[in-house]
Motif scaffolding. Sequence first.
Motif, short mmCIF file in Angstrom:
data_model
loop_
_atom_site.label_atom_id
_atom_site.label_comp_id
_atom_site.label_asym_id
_atom_site.label_seq_id
_atom_site.Cartn_x
_atom_site.Cartn_y
_atom_site.Cartn_z
N ILE A 1 -10.59 8.30 7.98
CA ILE A 1 -9.72 6.33 7.03
C ILE A 1 -8.60 6.01 7.15
CG2 ILE A 1 -10.96 7.20 5.26
CD1 ILE A 1 -8.63 7.88 3.65
N GLU A 2 -7.90 6.73 8.65
CA GLU A 2 -6.85 6.04 9.17
C GLU A 2 -6.64 4.69 9.82
OE1 GLU A 2 -7.23 10.65 8.67
OE2 GLU A 2 -8.45 9.32 10.29
N ARG A 3 -6.11 4.42 10.13
CA ARG A 3 -5.73 3.16 11.05
C ARG A 3 -6.24 2.73 12.35
NH1 ARG A 3 -1.88 -1.86 11.89
NH2 ARG A 3 -2.92 -3.35 12.34
N GLY B 1 -4.86 11.94 7.62
CA GLY B 1 -5.20 12.82 8.88
C GLY B 1 -4.51 12.14 10.87
N GLU B 2 -4.19 10.91 11.23
CA GLU B 2 -4.16 10.17 12.25
C GLU B 2 -2.79 11.38 13.26
OE1 GLU B 2 -2.96 6.81 14.72
OE2 GLU B 2 -4.50 7.48 12.20
N HIS C 1 7.09 3.86 12.58
CA HIS C 1 5.72 3.39 12.51
C HIS C 1 5.42 3.50 11.34
CE1 HIS C 1 4.97 1.89 16.27
NE2 HIS C 1 5.27 3.12 17.12
N PRO C 2 6.01 3.01 10.25
CA PRO C 2 5.72 3.23 8.97
C PRO C 2 4.68 3.55 9.03
CG PRO C 2 7.42 1.09 8.80
CD PRO C 2 7.38 1.55 10.16
N ALA C 3 3.93 2.85 9.25
CA ALA C 3 2.30 2.18 8.49
C ALA C 3 1.86 3.49 8.44
CB ALA C 3 1.30 0.88 9.48
N TYR C 4 1.99 4.86 9.27
CA TYR C 4 1.24 6.05 9.59
C TYR C 4 2.04 6.79 8.66
CZ TYR C 4 -1.13 3.61 13.58
OH TYR C 4 -1.31 3.22 14.59
N VAL C 5 3.59 6.30 8.01
CA VAL C 5 3.74 7.72 7.00
C VAL C 5 3.57 7.03 5.16
CG1 VAL C 5 6.37 9.06 6.14
CG2 VAL C 5 5.38 7.80 8.98
N ASP C 6 3.34 8.15 4.70
CA ASP C 6 2.95 7.49 3.13
C ASP C 6 4.25 7.67 2.40
OD1 ASP C 6 3.48 9.75 2.18
OD2 ASP C 6 0.99 10.23 1.63
N GLU C 7 3.83 7.43 1.03
CA GLU C 7 4.75 7.38 0.49
C GLU C 7 5.79 8.98 0.02
OE1 GLU C 7 4.63 5.00 -3.10
OE2 GLU C 7 5.01 3.29 -1.63
N THR C 8 5.24 9.48 0.78
CA THR C 8 5.92 11.30 0.27
C THR C 8 5.90 11.60 1.50
OG1 THR C 8 3.37 12.48 0.46
CG2 THR C 8 3.62 11.65 -1.60
N GLN D 1 -14.01 -0.18 5.67
CA GLN D 1 -13.83 -1.28 3.72
C GLN D 1 -13.30 -0.33 3.33
OE1 GLN D 1 -15.33 -4.40 5.04
NE2 GLN D 1 -14.49 -4.30 2.83
N MET D 2 -13.27 0.89 2.87
CA MET D 2 -13.04 1.55 1.68
C MET D 2 -11.42 1.27 1.77
SD MET D 2 -14.95 2.70 -1.16
CE MET D 2 -15.77 0.80 -0.64
N VAL D 3 -10.89 1.73 2.73
CA VAL D 3 -9.56 1.30 2.77
C VAL D 3 -8.82 -0.17 2.67
CG1 VAL D 3 -7.16 2.02 3.95
CG2 VAL D 3 -9.96 3.97 4.45
N LEU D 4 -9.63 -0.90 3.58
CA LEU D 4 -9.41 -2.30 3.17
C LEU D 4 -9.19 -2.48 2.09
CD1 LEU D 4 -9.02 -5.38 4.60
CD2 LEU D 4 -11.27 -5.49 4.34
N SER D 5 -10.59 -2.29 0.88
CA SER D 5 -10.42 -2.42 -0.85
C SER D 5 -9.39 -1.68 -1.14
CB SER D 5 -11.74 -1.39 -1.18
OG SER D 5 -12.64 -2.08 -0.42
N ARG D 6 -7.95 -1.50 -1.11
CA ARG D 6 -6.80 -0.83 -1.69
C ARG D 6 -5.55 -1.97 -2.03
NH1 ARG D 6 -5.10 4.36 1.95
NH2 ARG D 6 -6.46 6.36 0.89
#
Length: 521
Positions: free
Chosen positions: A65-67, A38-39, A26-33, A141-146
């Motif tokens: 802010i996790e999805r 906090g998921e 589930h790459p959506a839960y892993v950032d590029e680092t 909303q703030m995460v969506l703003s990315r």
Amino acid sequence: MGFLRKSEYDIEGGSPTGLDRPAEKHPAYVDETGAVPGESFTYGNSTYAKIQRFAGKFGVEQRGIERVPEDERTDKSPHQIGTMWLSANMVVSSFAIGALAVPVFQLGFVDSLLTILFINLLAVTPVCFFSTFGPRFGLRQMVLSRFYFGFYGVKLIAIFNILACVGWSAVNVIVGAQLLNAVNSNVPGWAGIIIIAAATFLVTLFGYKVVHAYEYYSWFPSFIIFLIVIGEFAHSGTFSNIPMGAGSSEAGSVLSFAASVFGFGTGWTSYAADYTVYQPVNVSRVKIYLWTFAGLMFPLLFTEMLGLAVMTASVHTASYADGYDKSGIGGLLAAVLFPPLGRFGQFCLVILALSIIANNCPNIYSVTFSLQVMGRWTQAVPRFIWTFIGTLVYCAIAIPGYSHFESVLEDFMLLIGYWLAIYEGIALTEHVFYKRGLAGYDITIYLSPSKLPPGFAAVAAFCFGIFGAVMGMAQVWFIGPIGRRIGTPGYGGDVGFPLAFGFSALSYGVLRFFEKKRFGR
């Protein structure tokens, strides 16, 4: 810390929801680092995880802010979205917005009434629109703003949103404390501020479900009190149908009043999706839109028009004018309620003072998400701790501001409100012309800076929007060159909001074309 390495996440065994979905699938839960934000808030032996587990025992919402995963979007009561905004706006703060038309902008009754109606129709549209994104994507909303400002550019608007949340919370709590003091002078300003702030903190501490539950009922007592205000005011016979003006002075006053009405109504845009993220992904977007629309429009029109009507009495009735001059909105309401109702009228004023809790809940709940998008370390702080810190900060502003700089603080808040028009100009342009609808969003990249828009076009367009706002504003501190040409000399007419929107939308539309051509994203 709030981040577990991918290997740690796998060792802990699966997803935070208890489902079998390891991070590498589930790459959506892993950032590029390689970090999982906090998921994974309840897993591991870190201090962060221990604090989250402890808070979870008391029913405190742990997600920041996790999805929100689709299987956890189980809030199947879209009418609660309507009651959420109904309570947040069935308050004395919106009553005060309508009352401004007469003493501040020197308007008549009919022209003020029409301004309130048509400007609110415009102001709430972006709030309703972005509310429909919460169920579809599960992002705040703030995460969506990315998807509009980029991973790093979004931090700029997060700063503005933090200032707005904390600043308006301070202004609102001062108004509530003044109402309590008007009822009982033995309740000093600082005590009233702490009472209202503490109650707000307790509601927002537990998160989404408790906020919605509180707002589900809290509108009703305020609505009853406002009905009593209507009855007593109508019985007094002090309403005055003030005639409207004409010419350039009328135009300037209408535009400036419209700016205040628009800024208040559209102020919820930067929170919109925060209160729909637990709605099922397949819920009707039309249903979400209409419930949000109804929940906003009814209390805004009802309270602002009532505030306008009551304020007309201050023109020819000395008791209303004296009450407003001495104690502001609290004194105005006291002039309506105290003579005929005595102690019951004082009780009514206390209820209206406590309505500020419902108004401040969205501010203090949503400020935490803006703080968490600021960086890795801010996301590593649990949401409920940011709630506590935010409460302390706005109390620290409000207590000295109670008797020293309330008007200065309110003027400043009106100034920074222009950023919302800029935000809407950029976000709507990206959505319509570049994303071309919801199908253009790849939600799996919300943690990937290299796949999101670079943000250069958005930041540059934001600067153009500020320029447009400055050119058109007509505020106490400054009147722009365009605003100065409208209305009465020395006062002008405020066209900062439409110019901010137009400058940001047009510049972003052009700059984003070249940005996308250069970076391909």
